[in-house]
Design an enzyme around this catalytic site. Structure first.
Site, mmCIF file in Angstrom:
data_model
loop_
_atom_site.group_PDB
_atom_site.id
_atom_site.type_symbol
_atom_site.label_atom_id
_atom_site.label_comp_id
_atom_site.label_asym_id
_atom_site.label_seq_id
_atom_site.Cartn_x
_atom_site.Cartn_y
_atom_site.Cartn_z
ATOM 1 N N ASP A 33 40.927 45.220 44.631
ATOM 2 C CA ASP A 33 41.254 44.523 43.387
ATOM 3 C C ASP A 33 39.997 44.332 42.554
ATOM 4 O O ASP A 33 39.007 43.766 43.019
ATOM 5 C CB ASP A 33 41.872 43.156 43.702
ATOM 6 C CG ASP A 33 42.239 42.398 42.440
ATOM 7 O OD1 ASP A 33 43.372 42.588 41.960
ATOM 8 O OD2 ASP A 33 41.390 41.629 41.929
ATOM 9 N N TYR A 50 35.056 42.353 35.501
ATOM 10 C CA TYR A 50 34.102 42.201 36.606
ATOM 11 C C TYR A 50 32.864 43.081 36.450
ATOM 12 O O TYR A 50 31.880 42.889 37.171
ATOM 13 C CB TYR A 50 34.776 42.513 37.942
ATOM 14 C CG TYR A 50 35.973 41.663 38.271
ATOM 15 C CD1 TYR A 50 36.255 40.486 37.571
ATOM 16 C CD2 TYR A 50 36.851 42.029 39.285
ATOM 17 C CE1 TYR A 50 37.359 39.717 37.864
ATOM 18 C CE2 TYR A 50 37.954 41.266 39.603
ATOM 19 C CZ TYR A 50 38.214 40.115 38.886
ATOM 20 O OH TYR A 50 39.315 39.359 39.191
ATOM 21 N N LYS A 58 42.597 45.374 35.623
ATOM 22 C CA LYS A 58 43.215 44.410 34.708
ATOM 23 C C LYS A 58 42.669 44.602 33.299
ATOM 24 O O LYS A 58 41.481 44.882 33.121
ATOM 25 C CB LYS A 58 42.935 42.974 35.167
ATOM 26 C CG LYS A 58 43.262 42.698 36.634
ATOM 27 C CD LYS A 58 42.924 41.270 37.021
ATOM 28 C CE LYS A 58 42.976 41.085 38.514
ATOM 29 N NZ LYS A 58 41.779 41.630 39.193
ATOM 30 N N HIS A 104 45.238 40.414 32.489
ATOM 31 C CA HIS A 104 44.367 39.510 33.237
ATOM 32 C C HIS A 104 44.643 38.037 32.938
ATOM 33 O O HIS A 104 44.685 37.204 33.841
ATOM 34 C CB HIS A 104 42.902 39.839 32.931
ATOM 35 C CG HIS A 104 41.944 39.390 33.985
ATOM 36 N ND1 HIS A 104 40.752 40.025 34.237
ATOM 37 C CD2 HIS A 104 41.989 38.355 34.855
ATOM 38 C CE1 HIS A 104 40.122 39.419 35.220
ATOM 39 N NE2 HIS A 104 40.849 38.395 35.609
ATOM 40 N N ASN A 161 47.626 35.182 36.208
ATOM 41 C CA ASN A 161 47.425 33.855 35.610
ATOM 42 C C ASN A 161 48.544 33.464 34.646
ATOM 43 O O ASN A 161 48.319 32.696 33.705
ATOM 44 C CB ASN A 161 46.071 33.795 34.883
ATOM 45 C CG ASN A 161 44.903 33.930 35.834
ATOM 46 O OD1 ASN A 161 44.783 33.185 36.802
ATOM 47 N ND2 ASN A 161 44.046 34.913 35.582
ATOM 48 N N LEU A 202 40.567 31.966 49.796
ATOM 49 C CA LEU A 202 39.656 31.261 50.699
ATOM 50 C C LEU A 202 38.953 30.113 49.982
ATOM 51 O O LEU A 202 37.934 29.614 50.455
ATOM 52 C CB LEU A 202 38.613 32.238 51.258
ATOM 53 C CG LEU A 202 39.170 33.464 51.976
ATOM 54 C CD1 LEU A 202 38.031 34.359 52.456
ATOM 55 C CD2 LEU A 202 40.058 33.053 53.142
ATOM 56 N N LYS A 245 37.743 38.203 50.068
ATOM 57 C CA LYS A 245 36.522 38.641 49.396
ATOM 58 C C LYS A 245 35.305 38.201 50.184
ATOM 59 O O LYS A 245 35.150 37.020 50.526
ATOM 60 C CB LYS A 245 36.451 38.085 47.975
ATOM 61 C CG LYS A 245 35.236 38.548 47.190
ATOM 62 C CD LYS A 245 35.298 38.066 45.767
ATOM 63 C CE LYS A 245 35.292 36.554 45.697
ATOM 64 N NZ LYS A 245 35.321 36.048 44.324
ATOM 65 N N ILE A 258 33.710 40.609 56.409
ATOM 66 C CA ILE A 258 34.678 41.611 55.946
ATOM 67 C C ILE A 258 35.572 42.026 57.109
ATOM 68 O O ILE A 258 36.796 42.117 56.985
ATOM 69 C CB ILE A 258 33.943 42.842 55.362
ATOM 70 C CG1 ILE A 258 33.277 42.488 54.019
ATOM 71 C CG2 ILE A 258 34.910 44.012 55.167
ATOM 72 C CD1 ILE A 258 32.367 43.576 53.475
ATOM 73 N N GLU A 302 36.029 40.298 60.008
ATOM 74 C CA GLU A 302 36.789 39.140 60.484
ATOM 75 C C GLU A 302 38.014 38.888 59.618
ATOM 76 O O GLU A 302 39.113 38.620 60.125
ATOM 77 C CB GLU A 302 35.896 37.893 60.486
ATOM 78 C CG GLU A 302 34.903 37.833 61.633
ATOM 79 C CD GLU A 302 34.058 36.579 61.562
ATOM 80 O OE1 GLU A 302 34.111 35.871 60.524
ATOM 81 O OE2 GLU A 302 33.339 36.303 62.540
#
Length: 430
Positions: free
Chosen positions: A157, A162, A191, A224, A274, A326, A377, A384, A386
Site C-alpha cells: 500500500d 508518500y 491513491k 485518498h 478516509n 498498530l 508497517k 516485518i 513478526e
C-alpha cells in the site's frame, strides 16, 4: 500440514503451510463441518460414508472435479455458511491441493488468506504499509519492500502523497527480475491525492504513479481523502495565513473519473479512503453508478475500532481496510502527540503474553478476525517478519471481546488544517 482452527468469533482460519497429507486433510476438514467451516461431500478412499456431508456446488466448479492428481474428488469445494471471506480462503486452499510437492512450498498463507472484492478481484488480507516520516530515507523503503516480499507479503500500500513510489517500483522490479515473484503475484494499491481530485486530473495522477512504479496497472486505486485541494505542485497548498487552500469539486464527478481508470485497465479495482458513511452513501446513491467502491481504507485500531463504519461497509459489500492498525508513533507532523501508545496497552500485552505473541501480532490478528484487511508497517526486518506471523494463530472469543472493549474513539491521525472543510470526514462518528 495445513491446520484450520475453530473460528466461531472471527472470519479467518489459521493457516500454517506445509506439504499436505491428503488423508489427514480430508479427515480434518470433515471434523470441522459442524463448525461451519467446510462441508464438502467427498468421494475418496479412507473417509467413512457417515462423515460425508452434503453441500451445494459453488463458483461454477463442476461436480466431480479432480484435485491432487486424482487422489481426492470433491462434488463441491466449499459450503459457505458465514461469509464470502471464508469461502474464498478455503477455496484457495482446496485448489492448492492440486499442486505438486515442489509447487506447494511456494504457496504462502497470504496467498490463501484473501478477500473477494465486489468486482470479483481478490485482495490479500494482510498488507504492507509504506508511508513513513520524512526522517526515514527513501532507500529504507525500497529495502523494506524487498524484505517484505522475501517474508511473504504480496499486498503493498502506497500513495502519490508518500513520495516513495519510485523506490517501491524498483523493489518490485528487482524481485520480479530475480524470480521471487511475478507481477500478477503482487497486489499494489495507490491513491489519488487531494490536489488531483478534479475529474480531468485523476488519470493524470495515476499515470504519474505508474511511470514511477514501472507498472502498467495498479490493483487498487483509491481517492485518498474526500477533501479537494488547489491543484498544483504543492501537496498542501496554503495561503498567506498558513491555511490550506481548498478546491471545489463534486466527488461524484471524481468517482466517474475513477471509473474511467478502471475501464481503461490502468486500475483493476477502485475505492476510497478516509470516507465516512455519509460520503460513501453519496457515491453509492449517485445516478448511473457504474462501479461501487470495493473498499474504504481508514484508521482502524483497538482504540478506534470503527465498529459502526465496519457494519455499514459490510452491509454494502465494501471491504474495510485498516491503516495505523498498530497505532502510530509521534514522528509524523500530522499525528496527535499526547495519545497513549497502543502497543503498550496492558490488555493487549496480556493477551499477547498468553499466546506467546507480540502486541503487534495481536493487534493485526484482531483486525483479520473481524474481517478487516490490515496494513502492517515496519522498516525493521525482524518486525516485518513478526507482523507477517499474525496469520498463524487464533484469538479466542474472550480475547476479541477484551480487545473490543478498548475502543475509546482515539484517533492518531488528525490534521486540524483539514477540519475547516465542510467535507471533513471525522466530524461524523462513522
Amino acid at each position: 500440514m495445513l491446520a484450520i482452527s475453530d473460528n466461531d468469533q472471527g472470519e479467518i482460519p489459521v493457516l500454517s503451510v506445509e506439504p499436505p497429507n491428503h488423508t489427514r486433510i480430508i479427515t480434518e476438514l470433515h471434523s470441522r463441518g459442524s463448525h461451519n467451516k467446510l462441508c464438502p461431500r467427498v468421494r475418496s478412499q479412507g473417509v467413512p460414508a457417515s462423515s460425508q456431508t452434503a453441500a451445494k456446488p459453488l463458483l461454477g466448479v463442476p461436480s466431480g472435479t479432480l484435485f491432487s492428481s486424482g487422489t481426492v474428488a470433491f462434488d463441491s469445494l466449499v459450503y459457505l455458511t458465514r461469509s464470502s471471506l471464508v469461502q474464498d480462503c478455503d477455496l484457495e486452499f482446496l485448489i492448492s491441493l492440486n499442486k505438486k510437492p515442489e509447487e506447494w512450498k511456494e504457496m504462502s498463507s497470504v496467498k490463501l488468506c484473501s478477500v473477494k472484492l465486489n468486482d470479483g478481484f481478490f485482495m490479500p488480507m494482510l498488507g504492507f504499509g509504506t508511508s513513513a516520516p520524512n526522517k526515514v530515507a527513501k532507500s529504507e523503503v525500497e529495502e523494506a519492500v524487498m524484505k517484505a516480499i522475501d517474508v511473504g507479503y504480496r499486498h503493498f500500500d502506497s500513495a502519490y502523497l508518500y513520495l516513495n513510489e519510485e523506490e517501491i517500483g524498483r523493489a518490485i522490479q528487482k524481485k520480479i527480475a530475480d524470480g521471487s515473484v511475478k507481477r500478477e503475484d503482487i497486489f499494489y494499491t495507490s491513491k489519488v491525492w487531494g490536489t488531483f481530485l478534479r475529474p480531468e486530473l485523476v488519470q493524470t495522477s495515476l499515470e504519474i504513479s505508474l511511470r514511477k512504479l514501472q507498472l502498467s496497472y495498479v490493483d487498487l486505486y483509491l481517492i485518498h481523502i474526500p477533501i479537494p485541494l488547489k491543484p498544483g505542485e504543492e501537496l498542501f497548498p496554503k495561503d498567506e495565513h498558513g491555511e490550506l487552500i481548498f478546491d471545489t469539486v463534486d466527488l461524484c464527478a471524481t468517482w466517474e473519473a475513477m471509473e474511467k481508470c478502471k475501464d481503461s485497465g490502468l486500475a483493476k479495482s477502485i475505492g476510497v479512503s478516509n470516507f465516512n458513511h455519509k460520503q460513501l452513501e453519496r457515491i453509492l446513491d449517485k445516478p448511473s453508478l457504474k462501479y461501487k467502491p470495493v473498499c474504504n481504507q481508514v484508521e482502524c485500531q483497538p482504540y478506534l475500532n470503527q465498529s459502526k463504519l465496519l457494519e455499514f461497509c459490510k452491509s454494502q459489500d465494501i471491504v474495510l481496510t485498516a491503516y495505523a492498525a498498530l497505532g502510530s508513533n509521534s514522528g509524523k507532523e500530522w499525528l496527535s502527540k499526547n495519545n497513549p501508545v497502543l502497543l503498550e496497552d496492558p490488555v493487549l500485552s496480556a493477551i499477547a503474553a498468553r499466546h506467546r505473541r507480540t502486541p503487534a501480532q495481536v493487534a493485526l490478528r484482531y483486525q483479520l478476525q473481524r474481517g478487516v484487511v490490515a496494513l502492517a508497517k515496519s522498516f525493521n526486518e525482524e518486525r516485518i517478519r513478526e507482523n507477517f506471523q499474525a496469520l498463524d494463530f487464533q484469538l479466542t472469543p474472550e480475547d476479541m471481546e477484551s480487545l473490543d472493549s478498548l475502543n475509546r474513539n482515539i484517533r492518531y491521525f488528525v490534521d486540524p488544517l483539514f477540519s475547516r472543510h465542510p467535507d471533513f470526514p471525522f466530524s461524523e462518528e462513522c
